[in-house]
Design an enzyme around this catalytic site. Structure first.
Site, PDB file in Angstrom:
ATOM      1  N   CYS A   2       1.079  -1.162  -0.155  1.00  0.00           N
ATOM      2  CA  CYS A   2       0.344  -0.138  -0.062  1.00  0.00           C
ATOM      3  C   CYS A   2       0.754   1.287  -0.116  1.00  0.00           C
ATOM      4  O   CYS A   2       1.980   1.301   0.534  1.00  0.00           O
ATOM      5  CB  CYS A   2      -0.997   0.079   1.404  1.00  0.00           C
ATOM      6  SG  CYS A   2      -1.990  -1.007   1.424  1.00  0.00           S
ATOM      7  N   ARG A  27       4.542   0.193  -5.605  1.00  0.00           N
ATOM      8  CA  ARG A  27       5.195  -1.011  -5.081  1.00  0.00           C
ATOM      9  C   ARG A  27       4.052  -1.801  -5.509  1.00  0.00           C
ATOM     10  O   ARG A  27       3.294  -2.451  -4.918  1.00  0.00           O
ATOM     11  CB  ARG A  27       4.193   0.019  -3.776  1.00  0.00           C
ATOM     12  CG  ARG A  27       5.208   1.289  -3.409  1.00  0.00           C
ATOM     13  CD  ARG A  27       4.966   2.501  -2.107  1.00  0.00           C
ATOM     14  NE  ARG A  27       4.688   1.641  -0.960  1.00  0.00           N
ATOM     15  CZ  ARG A  27       5.531   1.676  -0.421  1.00  0.00           C
ATOM     16  NH1 ARG A  27       6.760   1.941  -0.719  1.00  0.00           N
ATOM     17  NH2 ARG A  27       5.588   1.430   0.947  1.00  0.00           N
ATOM     18  N   TRP A  74      -3.504  -2.535  -1.155  1.00  0.00           N
ATOM     19  CA  TRP A  74      -3.440  -4.397  -2.351  1.00  0.00           C
ATOM     20  C   TRP A  74      -4.170  -4.688  -1.066  1.00  0.00           C
ATOM     21  O   TRP A  74      -3.786  -4.976   0.196  1.00  0.00           O
ATOM     22  CB  TRP A  74      -1.731  -4.408  -1.720  1.00  0.00           C
ATOM     23  CG  TRP A  74      -1.813  -5.281  -3.382  1.00  0.00           C
ATOM     24  CD1 TRP A  74      -2.702  -5.403  -4.096  1.00  0.00           C
ATOM     25  CD2 TRP A  74       0.088  -5.714  -3.459  1.00  0.00           C
ATOM     26  NE1 TRP A  74      -2.125  -6.339  -4.844  1.00  0.00           N
ATOM     27  CE2 TRP A  74      -0.427  -6.104  -5.042  1.00  0.00           C
ATOM     28  CE3 TRP A  74       1.014  -5.711  -3.233  1.00  0.00           C
ATOM     29  CZ2 TRP A  74       0.752  -7.108  -5.249  1.00  0.00           C
ATOM     30  CZ3 TRP A  74       1.744  -6.110  -3.593  1.00  0.00           C
ATOM     31  CH2 TRP A  74       1.651  -6.457  -4.990  1.00  0.00           C
ATOM     32  N   ASN A 100      -2.075   0.975   6.271  1.00  0.00           N
ATOM     33  CA  ASN A 100      -0.994   0.052   5.225  1.00  0.00           C
ATOM     34  C   ASN A 100      -0.923  -1.142   6.429  1.00  0.00           C
ATOM     35  O   ASN A 100      -0.606  -0.648   7.661  1.00  0.00           O
ATOM     36  CB  ASN A 100      -0.286   0.409   4.757  1.00  0.00           C
ATOM     37  CG  ASN A 100       1.108   0.039   4.436  1.00  0.00           C
ATOM     38  OD1 ASN A 100       0.478  -1.252   4.439  1.00  0.00           O
ATOM     39  ND2 ASN A 100       1.374   0.557   4.142  1.00  0.00           N
ATOM     40  N   GLY A 101      -0.832  -2.197   6.099  1.00  0.00           N
ATOM     41  CA  GLY A 101      -0.979  -3.539   7.416  1.00  0.00           C
ATOM     42  C   GLY A 101      -2.308  -4.283   7.623  1.00  0.00           C
ATOM     43  O   GLY A 101      -2.488  -4.310   7.074  1.00  0.00           O
ATOM     44  N   GLU A 486      21.017 -20.893   5.011  1.00  0.00           N
ATOM     45  CA  GLU A 486      20.818 -19.694   4.127  1.00  0.00           C
ATOM     46  C   GLU A 486      21.893 -18.195   4.770  1.00  0.00           C
ATOM     47  O   GLU A 486      22.087 -17.482   4.720  1.00  0.00           O
ATOM     48  CB  GLU A 486      19.399 -19.742   4.908  1.00  0.00           C
ATOM     49  CG  GLU A 486      18.825 -18.185   4.009  1.00  0.00           C
ATOM     50  CD  GLU A 486      19.292 -17.664   2.357  1.00  0.00           C
ATOM     51  OE1 GLU A 486      19.521 -18.281   1.841  1.00  0.00           O
ATOM     52  OE2 GLU A 486      18.972 -15.675   2.127  1.00  0.00           O
ATOM     53  N   LYS A 490      24.018 -16.187   2.782  1.00  0.00           N
ATOM     54  CA  LYS A 490      24.220 -14.494   2.928  1.00  0.00           C
ATOM     55  C   LYS A 490      25.358 -14.073   3.593  1.00  0.00           C
ATOM     56  O   LYS A 490      25.987 -12.806   3.369  1.00  0.00           O
ATOM     57  CB  LYS A 490      23.410 -14.406   4.170  1.00  0.00           C
ATOM     58  CG  LYS A 490      22.148 -13.986   3.719  1.00  0.00           C
ATOM     59  CD  LYS A 490      21.148 -13.182   2.747  1.00  0.00           C
ATOM     60  CE  LYS A 490      20.990 -13.842   1.732  1.00  0.00           C
ATOM     61  NZ  LYS A 490      20.203 -14.519   0.860  1.00  0.00           N
ATOM     62  N   GLU A 493      28.765 -15.029   1.193  1.00  0.00           N
ATOM     63  CA  GLU A 493      28.100 -13.985  -0.284  1.00  0.00           C
ATOM     64  C   GLU A 493      28.757 -12.191  -0.104  1.00  0.00           C
ATOM     65  O   GLU A 493      28.746 -11.245  -1.276  1.00  0.00           O
ATOM     66  CB  GLU A 493      26.692 -14.139  -1.008  1.00  0.00           C
ATOM     67  CG  GLU A 493      26.121 -13.235  -0.147  1.00  0.00           C
ATOM     68  CD  GLU A 493      24.346 -13.175  -0.858  1.00  0.00           C
ATOM     69  OE1 GLU A 493      24.680 -13.714  -2.335  1.00  0.00           O
ATOM     70  OE2 GLU A 493      23.741 -13.612  -0.529  1.00  0.00           O
ATOM     71  N   HIS A 509      29.349 -36.250  12.431  1.00  0.00           N
ATOM     72  CA  HIS A 509      29.858 -37.885  11.306  1.00  0.00           C
ATOM     73  C   HIS A 509      31.273 -36.791  10.170  1.00  0.00           C
ATOM     74  O   HIS A 509      31.143 -37.093   9.584  1.00  0.00           O
ATOM     75  CB  HIS A 509      28.820 -37.609  10.673  1.00  0.00           C
ATOM     76  CG  HIS A 509      27.676 -38.379  10.757  1.00  0.00           C
ATOM     77  ND1 HIS A 509      27.625 -39.686  11.167  1.00  0.00           N
ATOM     78  CD2 HIS A 509      26.523 -38.156  11.002  1.00  0.00           C
ATOM     79  CE1 HIS A 509      26.074 -40.014  11.864  1.00  0.00           C
ATOM     80  NE2 HIS A 509      25.912 -38.826  11.729  1.00  0.00           N
ATOM     81  N   LYS A 608      22.176 -10.133 -10.579  1.00  0.00           N
ATOM     82  CA  LYS A 608      21.427 -10.370  -9.217  1.00  0.00           C
ATOM     83  C   LYS A 608      20.453 -11.244 -10.061  1.00  0.00           C
ATOM     84  O   LYS A 608      19.969 -11.884  -9.440  1.00  0.00           O
ATOM     85  CB  LYS A 608      20.480  -8.927  -9.691  1.00  0.00           C
ATOM     86  CG  LYS A 608      19.250  -8.760  -8.948  1.00  0.00           C
ATOM     87  CD  LYS A 608      19.520  -8.898  -7.072  1.00  0.00           C
ATOM     88  CE  LYS A 608      17.906  -8.897  -6.577  1.00  0.00           C
ATOM     89  NZ  LYS A 608      18.408  -9.743  -5.301  1.00  0.00           N
TER      90      LYS A 608
END
Ligand code: F6R
Length: 613
Positions: A2, A27, A74, A100-101, A486, A490, A493, A509, A608
Site C-alpha cells: 500500500c 509498489r 493492496w 497499511n498493514g 541461508e 548470506k 556472499e 559425522h 542479481k
C-alpha cells in the site's frame, strides 16, 4: 504494498495526492482513493483498479480542498473494490482513515464494535480503526488522544493516517510497527507525509522518519512527534538528494538494509488478497488449481537456485506436513541432467525472485517436456518463469535491488505455507479447526517480523565481535535446517567470510573436527519441535571450545545459560518460524559486511539475475 500520501497547507491537496500516489505505483496496488476537506466536509473518491481510473473519476467529479490523504491499496481483507478501497469514513462522516498493514485483532474489534451498533460499510480490517477513533471521540477525546487510544488498542504492524473534519488543522499519522515507512516532508507553511520519499520529492527535500511506535501530529506550520505512549521525540531532519537512487534508499545506507526492513510489509503484501481470515481459507487464483487436479497430484518437485532453493527446502517440510504430498527439492542446475522421474501426475514448482534464472528456466523446460504441471513462485512480474508456468504465485514484494536476496526469501516461505493449506483444503486432508488455526497464525507474521527487526542494534553489536573471523559454521535442524544454509550463504556472499551451513545432526559425522576456539558456531535453536536436539548440539560445540551464537526464543534460559551470545526472536508458531529466525542472520551478515566496508548491494562476482548457465 500500500502507498500513502498526505498534505496539509494552503494549496489544493487533490493534485498533490494524485501525483504522489503515481510515484508510489511501483509498489503495486489494486485500488486507490483519496479524501480532502472542503468547506468543513470530507469528500471522498475511490475506485478499484489503476490510479488512472481514480484520476478519471476525479476529473468527472472533481473535488478540492485541504488537508487531504490518499492511498493505493493492496487487498488483504476483502476483495479489491471501490467499497473496500481506502479512505474509510466513520459513521459520523467526520473522521477518515487510510491504513497499511494488518489489524491482527480486527475480528475481536469488529465484534465489539458491531455489538455497539456500528454497521460496517466494507470488509476491511481498516474500518475498525476509524470506528474506534470515533468511539473515543464520542467519549470526549480530541482527535489526537482518540487516535492514541486506538493505536494502543490495535495489534500488529500498522501505519495509520487519520484526519477529522472537526479538527482541520492537523493530520495524525502513526507507525505502530515496521509495516512500511512513514516519511514526513517539511515545507514552508505546508507539510507532507508519505510511505516513501518519491511521493513528495518534488515538494521538499527536508524529511523526517517515524520510527516504530511513534506518531506525528502534522500541522501546516509544525510537526509534533511523540511515542504512542506520549513521550515527545525529536527526530533528525534529513536533507535528501534529488538523485532518485539515493532517494529510494531513504533512511537506509544500502538497499539490502532497506529490503531487510521492508519484510513486515513484504509479507503482508504476499498475503494480500489471498487470505480470508474470516473463513479461515486461502485463495491462490493465479495458480488455477482445480480440486480434481489437486487430488491427483502424486509428487511435487521444487526446483530453484541458491537462496530460492533454501526457501524450497522449508516449503518441503510445510507441504509434506500440512498437505501430506511427497516433496523433493532439486537444485535447478542439476535437474535437467538428472533424468528426473517426473510426469503428468506431478508438479514441478520453480521458485525465483527474478524469474529469469537460466538454470531454473531450463529445469522448467525439462519438467514440461516430461509432462509435469509447471507452477512458479516469482517476484518479477511478467518474467519468463511466470509466463511459462501453468499457474503461479506472485510474491508481491516489490523490486529487490540488493544482490543478496532477503525479502524474496521470506515471501516464498509464506507463499508455500499458503500453498500447503490450499492444497490440503482441496484434497480434504485438513480438518476445519486445524485449517482455521493455521490461517489465523498468518495474522501474527507482520508483527513478529517487525518485533524481530527492531532488535537490529543487538545484532550490530555481535557483528562487531565477528567482523574479523575467517570461518563460521551455521547449524540448524528440521524446518530451520535450511535457515542454516541461508544464514551461511548470506554471510559468505556479502562479507567474503567462509561460512558453512550444516544439518546439526551431521556434525558428529565429520565437521565437528573443525570446531575450536577460532570457530564461531551459529546455532538456530528456536522453540520448535527440534529444540531439544539443538540444545545438545550447542553443548557439543561448547565442549570443544567453540564460540556459540544462538538464535533463541525470548525467555529461553536454557540456551542463554550455554551460548556466548544470543540473538533473540519472539515466540512464533513453528511452521512460520523460518521467516523469523532468518532475520537476525540477514542483519548479522549485513552488518559484518558493512563494518568491513564492502559493497553490500553489489558484492564481487555476483549478479542479481543469473541468466547464464
Ligand atoms: C543469494 C541470491 C541467489 C539467488 C539465486 C536465484 O542471496 O540472491 O542465491 O537466490 O541466484 O535467483 P532467483 O531467485 O532470481 O532465481
Amino acid at each position: 504494498m500500500c502507498g500513502i500520501v498526505g498534505y496539509i497547507g494552503p494549496r489544493d491537496a487533490t493534485p498533490i495526492i494524485l501525483n504522489g500516489l503515481k510515484r508510489l505505483e511501483y509498489r503495486g496496488y489494486d485500488s486507490a482513493g483519496l479524501a480532502v476537506l472542503n468547506n468543513g466536509q470530507l469528500e471522498l473518491r475511490k475506485d478499484a483498479g489503476k490510479l488512472s481510473q481514480l484520476v478519471e473519476h476525479v476529473n468527472k467529479s472533481p473535488i478540492q480542498g485541504a488537508p487531504g490523504i490518499g492511498h493505493t491499496r493492496w487487498a488483504t481483507h476483502g476483495v479489491p473494490s471501490a467499497r473496500n478501497a481506502h479512505p474509510h469514513l466513520g459513521q459520523t462522516g467526520r473522521v477518515v482513515v487510510v491504513h497499511n498493514g494488518i489489524v491482527e485483532n480486527f475480528l475481536e474489534l469488529k465484534d465489539e464494535l458491531t455489538a455497539e451498533g456500528i454497521e460496517f460499510q466494507s470488509d476491511t480490517d481498516t474500518e475498525t480503526i476509524v470506528h474506534l477513533v470515533e468511539h473515543y471521540m464520542a467519549a470526549g477525546l480530541g482527535l489526537v488522544e482518540a487516535a492514541r487510544q486506538t493505536f494502543q488498542h490495535i495489534q500488529g504492524a500498522n501505519v495509520v493516517v487519520l484526519m477529522s473534519a472537526d479538527e482541520p488543522d492537523k493530520i495524525v499519522a502513526a507507525r505502530i510497527g515496521n509495516a512500511g515507512g512513514v516519511v514526513l516532508g517539511l515545507g514552508e507553511g505546508e507539510n507532507f507525509l508519505a510511505s516513501d520519499i518519491p511521493a513528495i520529492m518534488e515538494h521538499t527535500q527536508r524529511v523526517m522518519y517515524l520510527e516504530a511506535r511513534q506518531m506525528a501530529v502534522v500541522g501546516r506550520d509544525q510537526i509534533q512527534v511523540e511515542t504512542i505512549e506520549g513521550v515527545p521525540v525529536k527526530p533528525q531532519v534529513h536533507v535528501v538528494s534529488w538523485d532518485p537512487v539515493t532517494a529510494e534508499k531513504g533512511e537506509y545506507r544500502h538497499f539490502m538494509q532497506k529490503e531487510i526492513h521492508e519484510q513486515a510489509q513484504a509479507l503482508t503484501d504476499t498475503m494480500a488478497g489471498r487470505v480470508d481470515f474470516a473463513r479461515g481459507q486461502i485463495r491462490l487464483n493465479d495458480l488455477k488449481l482445480t480440486q480434481e487436479f489437486a487430488k491427483r497430484i502424486e509428487k511435487i518437485t521444487i526446483t530453484a537456485c541458491g537462496t530460492a532453493a533454501y526457501a524450497g527446502m522449508v516449503g518441503k517440510t510445510l507441504i509434506e506436513k500440512i498437505a501430506r504430498i511427497p516433496v523433493e527439492v532439486v537444485i535447478a542446475s542439476e535437474f535437467r541432467y538428472s533424468d528426473p522421474i517426473i510426469g503428468p501426475q506431478d508438479v514441478l514448482l520453480a521458485i525465483s525472485q527474478s524469474g529469469e534464472t537460466a538454470d531454473t528456466l531450463a529445469a522448467m523446460e525439462e519438467g514440461k517436456r516430461k509432462g509435469a504441471a509447471l507452477w512458479s513462485i516469482v517476484n518479477a512480474i511478467g518474467s519468463q518463469a511466470m509466463r511459462i508456468a501453468d499457474g503461479f504465485i506472485s510474491m508481491q514484494t516489490g523490486p529487490e535491488i540488493g544482490v543478496a536476496s532477503t525479502k524474496a526469501f521470506t515471501a516464498p516461505l509464506i507463499d508455500q505455507y499458503m500453498l500447503a493449506i490450499h492444497l490440503a483444503d482441496l484434497r480434504g486432508t485438513l480438518d476445519e479447526k486445524t485449517r482455521r488455526a493455521l490461517v489465523a497464525d498468518l495474522r501474527l507474521v507482520p508483527d513478529l517480523v517487525s518485533r524481530t527487526l527492531e532488535r537490529e542494534a543487538e545484532v550490530e553489536k555481535i557483528a562487531y565481535r565477528l567482523k574479523d573471523v575467517h570461518d563460521c559454521l551455521y547449524l540448524g535442524r528440521g524446518i530451520n535446517m535450511p535457515i542454516a544454509y541461508e544464514g551461511a550463504l548470506k554471510l559468505k556472499e556479502i562479507s567474503y567470510i567462509h561460512a558453512e551451513g550444516y544439518p546439526a545432526g551431521e556434525m558428529k559425522h565429520g565437521p565437528i573436527a573443525l570446531i575450536d576456539a577460532s570457530m564461531p558456531v551459529v546455532c538456530i535453536a528456536p522453540k520448535d519441535p527440534w529444540h531439544a536436539k539443538m540444545i545438545s548440539q550447542i553443548q557439543q560445540a561448547k565442549a570443544r571450545g567453540g564460540t556459540v551464537i544462538a538464535i533463541a526464543t525470548d525467555g529461553d534460559e536454557l540456551v542463554q545459560g550455554m551460548a556466548d551470545y544470543v540473538l533473540w526472536v519472539p515466540e512464533t508458531p513453528w511452521m512460520l518460524s523460518p521467516a523469523i529466525t532468518v532475520l537476525p542472520l540477514q542483519m548479522l551478515a549485513y552488518h559484518i559486511a558493512s563494518i568491513r566496508g564492502l559493497d553490500v548491494d553489489q558484492p564481487r562476482n555476483l549478479a542479481k539475475s543469473v541468466t547464464v548457465e
